[in-house]
Scaffold this active site. Structure first.
Site, PDB file in Angstrom:
ATOM      1  N   ASN A 163       0.811  -1.215   0.000  1.00 48.59           N
ATOM      2  CA  ASN A 163       0.000   0.000   0.000  1.00 48.59           C
ATOM      3  C   ASN A 163       0.844   1.264   0.000  1.00 48.59           C
ATOM      4  O   ASN A 163       2.022   1.247   0.391  1.00 48.59           O
ATOM      5  CB  ASN A 163      -0.904   0.061   1.241  1.00 48.59           C
ATOM      6  CG  ASN A 163      -2.036  -0.940   1.209  1.00 48.59           C
ATOM      7  OD1 ASN A 163      -2.419  -1.432   0.151  1.00 48.59           O
ATOM      8  ND2 ASN A 163      -2.567  -1.246   2.380  1.00 48.59           N
ATOM      9  N   GLY A 198       1.114  -1.250   3.805  1.00 47.19           N
ATOM     10  CA  GLY A 198       0.583  -2.551   3.431  1.00 47.19           C
ATOM     11  C   GLY A 198       1.148  -3.603   4.363  1.00 47.19           C
ATOM     12  O   GLY A 198       2.367  -3.687   4.549  1.00 47.19           O
ATOM     13  N   ASN A 219       5.046  -4.366   4.844  1.00 44.44           N
ATOM     14  CA  ASN A 219       5.630  -4.006   6.137  1.00 44.44           C
ATOM     15  C   ASN A 219       6.306  -5.208   6.788  1.00 44.44           C
ATOM     16  O   ASN A 219       7.412  -5.115   7.335  1.00 44.44           O
ATOM     17  CB  ASN A 219       4.561  -3.465   7.089  1.00 44.44           C
ATOM     18  CG  ASN A 219       3.966  -2.151   6.630  1.00 44.44           C
ATOM     19  OD1 ASN A 219       4.515  -1.464   5.781  1.00 44.44           O
ATOM     20  ND2 ASN A 219       2.822  -1.804   7.192  1.00 44.44           N
ATOM     21  N   GLU A 229      -5.408  -8.867   3.838  1.00 52.19           N
ATOM     22  CA  GLU A 229      -5.623  -7.670   3.030  1.00 52.19           C
ATOM     23  C   GLU A 229      -5.590  -7.965   1.532  1.00 52.19           C
ATOM     24  O   GLU A 229      -5.553  -7.043   0.727  1.00 52.19           O
ATOM     25  CB  GLU A 229      -4.587  -6.596   3.376  1.00 52.19           C
ATOM     26  CG  GLU A 229      -4.831  -5.952   4.729  1.00 52.19           C
ATOM     27  CD  GLU A 229      -3.925  -4.752   4.986  1.00 52.19           C
ATOM     28  OE1 GLU A 229      -4.281  -3.929   5.840  1.00 52.19           O
ATOM     29  OE2 GLU A 229      -2.846  -4.649   4.343  1.00 52.19           O
ATOM     30  N   GLY A 263      -0.663  -3.655  22.054  1.00 55.20           N
ATOM     31  CA  GLY A 263      -0.136  -2.298  22.158  1.00 55.20           C
ATOM     32  C   GLY A 263       0.996  -2.234  23.160  1.00 55.20           C
ATOM     33  O   GLY A 263       1.949  -3.004  23.113  1.00 55.20           O
ATOM     34  N   GLY A 265       2.599  -3.777  14.823  1.00 56.86           N
ATOM     35  CA  GLY A 265       2.228  -5.188  14.801  1.00 56.86           C
ATOM     36  C   GLY A 265       2.857  -5.929  13.640  1.00 56.86           C
ATOM     37  O   GLY A 265       3.209  -7.115  13.748  1.00 56.86           O
ATOM     38  N   ASP A 266       3.030  -5.244  12.511  1.00 56.41           N
ATOM     39  CA  ASP A 266       3.682  -5.861  11.353  1.00 56.41           C
ATOM     40  C   ASP A 266       5.157  -6.117  11.635  1.00 56.41           C
ATOM     41  O   ASP A 266       5.719  -7.129  11.203  1.00 56.41           O
ATOM     42  CB  ASP A 266       3.546  -4.967  10.123  1.00 56.41           C
ATOM     43  CG  ASP A 266       2.103  -4.782   9.696  1.00 56.41           C
ATOM     44  OD1 ASP A 266       1.295  -5.704   9.923  1.00 56.41           O
ATOM     45  OD2 ASP A 266       1.789  -3.717   9.134  1.00 56.41           O
TER      46      ASP A 266
END
Length: 317
Positions: free
Chosen positions: A11, A60, A64, A161, A231, A259-260
């Site tokens: 992305n 994306g 990532n 995704e 988190g 997170g990626d």
């Protein structure tokens, strides 16, 4: 080096800095607008969204995670599609600069590169709205063309995704392989991810808080390892021997992509032979360090950076 393949989204991230009041207004206007930490997909961009982004970054989840795996020391290949505008944004070049093999990325001439509208609040938390673009053009013919590279990998990173059908078929094909890669699934967005969780080929799944809440019953029935990303709170690992990992405290500028980073480092370190506790610990530190800079990939550390930070903090105690 361990071999990692990331099959997923690429992305261009349009980042909007927003106040709590502005995000509340968008939530009131759109019942599908994401909650904190959530990703949702739309087929078209609502007219109320800003026409000009505050900042444009590369993103994306697939891309990532590929970048993070490469920075973690893995020999990493990205599989996905970009649109006609990829040169304008230097999409391939940016991935290659992170050490990722981009030779398998194809260009779809009919659509733009996927776009993510990333809303970052004053605390650095994000809400993401994704327009698939070229990501939706990934089909079984494309996956099949790269099947041998996938089978030869030590670890396969997948997300939600891109269209689910070719991914589900890939998992079915991998179930017949005597020496298949370890499969790590990021169930984001959560909608539609339950079907992928049902496949026994998936070894690890890595939901964040909102994804865990949406998929709780499916995750409780999942036979593999669940790594719960929370988190700044402890990462909870539901495995044969459950354990938690406390992330370090760092100044947070932007949590987008953290997170990626965890997923990419987790895959690379598992493939390199680290134990699960070792791999999660390294991945957790890497994810935290990545939040110190704005943009999903701008703050991704190297493995040397992570180890130096961990050593410095141990010595400071």
């Amino acid at each position: 080096m361990s071999r990692i393949v990331s099959l997923g989204s690429i992305n261009v991230d349009r980042v909007e800095n927003a106040t709590a009041a502005e995000l509340d207004a968008l939530e009131a206007q759109y019942d599908w607008f994401p909650e904190r930490g959530e990703t949702v997909e739309v087929s078209a961009v609502p007219a109320a969204f800003p026409e000009e982004a505050d900042t444009v970054f590369h993103g994306g989840k697939g891309a990532n995670q590929a970048a993070a795996a490469a920075r973690a020391g893995g020999d990493t290949r990205m599989l996905g599609k970009v649109g006609t505008d990829h040169r304008e944004f230097g999409v391939r070049e940016r991935l290659a600069g992170a050490g990722v093999d981009t030779t398998g990325i194809e260009t779809d001439q009919s659509v733009p590169t996927g776009t993510a509208y990333v809303f970052v609040d004053d605390d650095g938390d994000n809400r993401i709205v994704v327009r698939p673009g070229a990501n939706d053009a990934i089909d079984w013919a494309y996956v099949e063309a790269h099947y041998e590279a996938i089978v030869d990998a030590d670890c396969l990173l997948i997300q939600n995704e891109i269209p689910a059908e070719p991914v589900a078929r890939l998992l079915s094909e991998l179930s017949t392989e005597p020496d298949r890669p370890t499969v790590v699934l990021d169930p984001a967005p959560a909608e539609g991810a339950a079907a992928l969780l049902d496949d026994d080929v998936v070894d690890y799944v890595t939901p964040n808080e909102s994804e865990y809440a949406a998929l709780e019953s499916e995750l409780e029935a999942f036979d593999g390892v669940v790594v719960r990303k929370r988190g700044g709170d402890d990462v909870i690992v539901d495995a044969e021997r459950a354990f938690t990992v406390t992330p370090p405290t760092v100044p947070v500028a932007d949590s987008t992509g953290a997170g990626d980073v965890l997923n990419g480092f987790l895959a690379a370190r598992l493939a390199a032979g680290d134990s699960l506790p070792e791999a999660v610990s390294v991945a957790t530190v890497a994810a935290s360090l990545a939040t110190r800079e704005r943009g999903a990939r701008n703050g991704v550390p190297t493995l040397a950076d992570v180890r130096a930070f961990a050593d410095a903090n141990v010595n400071a105690r």
